[in-house]
Design a protein around this motif. Sequence first.
Motif, PDB file in Angstrom:
ATOM      1  N   TRP A   1       4.216  10.659  -9.108  1.00  0.00           N
ATOM      2  CA  TRP A   1       3.932  10.274 -10.457  1.00  0.00           C
ATOM      3  C   TRP A   1       4.754  11.421 -11.104  1.00  0.00           C
ATOM      4  O   TRP A   1       5.308  11.257 -12.129  1.00  0.00           O
ATOM      5  CB  TRP A   1       2.882   9.888 -10.920  1.00  0.00           C
ATOM      6  CG  TRP A   1       1.816  11.069 -10.889  1.00  0.00           C
ATOM      7  CD1 TRP A   1       0.794  11.343  -9.741  1.00  0.00           C
ATOM      8  CD2 TRP A   1       1.796  12.096 -11.936  1.00  0.00           C
ATOM      9  NE1 TRP A   1       0.185  12.460 -10.111  1.00  0.00           N
ATOM     10  CE2 TRP A   1       0.614  13.101 -11.246  1.00  0.00           C
ATOM     11  CE3 TRP A   1       2.400  12.439 -13.063  1.00  0.00           C
ATOM     12  CZ2 TRP A   1       0.228  14.418 -11.978  1.00  0.00           C
ATOM     13  CZ3 TRP A   1       2.014  13.743 -13.790  1.00  0.00           C
ATOM     14  CH2 TRP A   1       0.850  14.445 -13.198  1.00  0.00           C
TER      15      TRP A   1
ATOM     16  N   ALA B   1       1.921   2.073  -3.642  1.00  0.00           N
ATOM     17  CA  ALA B   1       0.830   2.600  -4.424  1.00  0.00           C
ATOM     18  C   ALA B   1       0.770   3.957  -4.033  1.00  0.00           C
ATOM     19  O   ALA B   1       0.414   4.851  -5.029  1.00  0.00           O
ATOM     20  CB  ALA B   1      -0.632   1.896  -3.975  1.00  0.00           C
ATOM     21  N   ARG B   2       1.066   4.433  -2.816  1.00  0.00           N
ATOM     22  CA  ARG B   2       0.953   5.904  -2.245  1.00  0.00           C
ATOM     23  C   ARG B   2       2.039   6.396  -3.160  1.00  0.00           C
ATOM     24  O   ARG B   2       2.082   7.695  -3.740  1.00  0.00           O
ATOM     25  CB  ARG B   2       1.042   5.925  -0.875  1.00  0.00           C
ATOM     26  CG  ARG B   2       1.270   7.423  -0.251  1.00  0.00           C
ATOM     27  CD  ARG B   2       1.463   7.562   1.177  1.00  0.00           C
ATOM     28  NE  ARG B   2       0.475   6.509   1.887  1.00  0.00           N
ATOM     29  CZ  ARG B   2       0.766   6.212   3.079  1.00  0.00           C
ATOM     30  NH1 ARG B   2       2.078   6.468   3.764  1.00  0.00           N
ATOM     31  NH2 ARG B   2      -0.229   5.513   3.841  1.00  0.00           N
TER      32      ARG B   2
ATOM     33  N   ARG C   1       0.656  -1.211   0.171  1.00  0.00           N
ATOM     34  CA  ARG C   1       0.012   0.120   0.015  1.00  0.00           C
ATOM     35  C   ARG C   1       0.996   1.176   0.067  1.00  0.00           C
ATOM     36  O   ARG C   1       0.524   2.239  -0.416  1.00  0.00           O
ATOM     37  CB  ARG C   1      -0.892   0.008   1.256  1.00  0.00           C
ATOM     38  CG  ARG C   1      -0.271   0.057   2.591  1.00  0.00           C
ATOM     39  CD  ARG C   1      -1.371  -0.099   3.597  1.00  0.00           C
ATOM     40  NE  ARG C   1      -0.626   0.128   4.985  1.00  0.00           N
ATOM     41  CZ  ARG C   1      -1.269  -0.077   6.157  1.00  0.00           C
ATOM     42  NH1 ARG C   1      -2.775  -0.010   5.941  1.00  0.00           N
ATOM     43  NH2 ARG C   1      -0.650   0.190   7.180  1.00  0.00           N
TER      44      ARG C   1
ATOM     45  N   ARG D   1       1.120   7.145  -6.468  1.00  0.00           N
ATOM     46  CA  ARG D   1       0.099   8.239  -6.585  1.00  0.00           C
ATOM     47  C   ARG D   1       0.537   9.651  -6.252  1.00  0.00           C
ATOM     48  O   ARG D   1      -0.069  10.561  -6.779  1.00  0.00           O
ATOM     49  CB  ARG D   1      -1.241   7.813  -5.650  1.00  0.00           C
ATOM     50  CG  ARG D   1      -2.481   8.853  -5.463  1.00  0.00           C
ATOM     51  CD  ARG D   1      -3.381   8.182  -4.721  1.00  0.00           C
ATOM     52  NE  ARG D   1      -3.195   8.432  -3.084  1.00  0.00           N
ATOM     53  CZ  ARG D   1      -2.642   7.449  -2.365  1.00  0.00           C
ATOM     54  NH1 ARG D   1      -2.920   6.179  -2.839  1.00  0.00           N
ATOM     55  NH2 ARG D   1      -2.430   7.411  -1.038  1.00  0.00           N
ATOM     56  N   VAL D   2       1.214   9.651  -5.423  1.00  0.00           N
ATOM     57  CA  VAL D   2       1.817  11.203  -5.087  1.00  0.00           C
ATOM     58  C   VAL D   2       3.081  11.659  -5.774  1.00  0.00           C
ATOM     59  O   VAL D   2       3.195  12.451  -6.265  1.00  0.00           O
ATOM     60  CB  VAL D   2       2.228  10.885  -3.434  1.00  0.00           C
ATOM     61  CG1 VAL D   2       2.985  12.451  -2.967  1.00  0.00           C
ATOM     62  CG2 VAL D   2       1.053  10.845  -2.530  1.00  0.00           C
TER      63      VAL D   2
END
Length: 388
Positions: A234, A227-228, A224, A231-232
Motif C-alpha cells: 500500500w 489481498a497480500r 488471497r 497489505r504489503v
Amino acid sequence: MGRTVARVPAPWPYVVAVFLGTKIVLSLVGVLALSAFDEVPWAPPPHEAMMRQQQRDVSEHRWLSLWFAWDSFLYDHLVQQPLDEPWRDFAFPLLYPFLAKPLAPLLGGRTALALLLVANVAFLLMLYYAHRLAERLLGDDAGARRFVRYLVLLPAAFLFQAALTESLFLCLALAAFHYAEDRRWLLAGIVGYFLGLSRSVGFVVVVPLALVLLRQHGYRWRPRDLARYVRVGWPLVLVPAGWLTFMAFCRWQGGDWFAYKHAQEKGWGISVQNPLGVLWHGLTGTAPRDALRVWIAVVVLAVLVAGARRLGLPYLVYGVLMVLVPLSMGPPVYKSLLRYLLAVFPVALVLARWARHAGVDVWLTAALALLQGALFVIWLAYWTHFII
C-alpha cells in the motif's frame, strides 16, 4: 589514516573515492578547457554570452561556476522566491528548490551555492544507493563497484555534479528500488513520494516498483495474493501522491491543477504526443544533431533489450519508461534528451554484467570516458543545447 578508513563501513570508502575522483578530474578538465576557450570567438556563441555573466554572478572561481547552466538559474530564481508571496512559476516541480531554501541562509544567502550543495549531496547518496542496490542485483561487491563506475561514465554523467535535478532524481529512484528489493515498503513509499515530487516522470516509477512487489510473490494473481499485495504494498500509493501534491500546490497558488502542463506548453512548446512517433521523427525528419541524440536513445533501448533476461521485468520496464516518457513531450525534448537518458540506470547494470571480463571492462571504460569527455567539453563551450 589506513586504520581510520578501515573503520568506515562499506561501501562508503569506495563511494567517497568515486565522488571525489570524478569531481577533481572533471573540475580540472573544466578549468583547463575554459581557459583554452578564452581565445576562441565562438565559445560561447554570441547568443549565449549572457550565461557567462550569470556564471560570474555565482562565483569568479571557474571550478565552481562551470556547474551552472540554463535551468540552474531558473531554479535559483525559485529558491529566492518568498513563500509568503503568491507563487507564479509552475514550470518546475518543487522538491529541488525547496530543499535548497533552508540551506541558503547557512551559506550567507547564496542560493545558487545551496542548489549546488543539494545536487552534490544527492550525487554522493546516489552512489551509495547504487552500490547497495547492485550488490543485491549483481550478487557481489565487484559487480556493484562496476555498476557505480559505469553510472558515472554514462555519456552526460557530468551533469550529476551540476546544479540540476539529475542527481536528486536518480538518488531517489535508486533508494526507492533499494528499499523495495529489501522489502521495506514503507521506506520505499516515502522515498517514492519525494521522487514523485522531484520531476514529472517520477510518478510513473510506481509501475516498476509494483512489478518488484509482484516478482517477490511470484507474480501470482489468486484473490488471497491480491489481498497480500495491498497489505504489503500500500505505501506505493505515495509515489503518485508526490506529483498530486505538486498539482494541489498549483491549484492552491494559481487556481489550476494543470498549471505545470500549461506552463510547459507556453514556455517550451511541449505537448503530450506518441513517443514512438517522436522517436521516428527524430531519426528521419530533424537536424543531424537531433538525429544523433535520438540514435543514442535507440542505443539505450537496444542495450536494455539485449540485457532484458538478466535485468528482470521491473528494471526493463523502468528503463523503457525513462526513455519513452520524455519522448512523449514531443520534438522539444531532443535538446535535453541526453540529460533525461541519465535516469536510465539499468543500462549501467547491463554494462556492469558485460564487463565481468577484465579486457571488456578496460575497453568499455576507456570508450565511455572519452565520449563523456568530449560531451563535457562541448557543454563547456556553451553549445549546451546539444545536452540541455
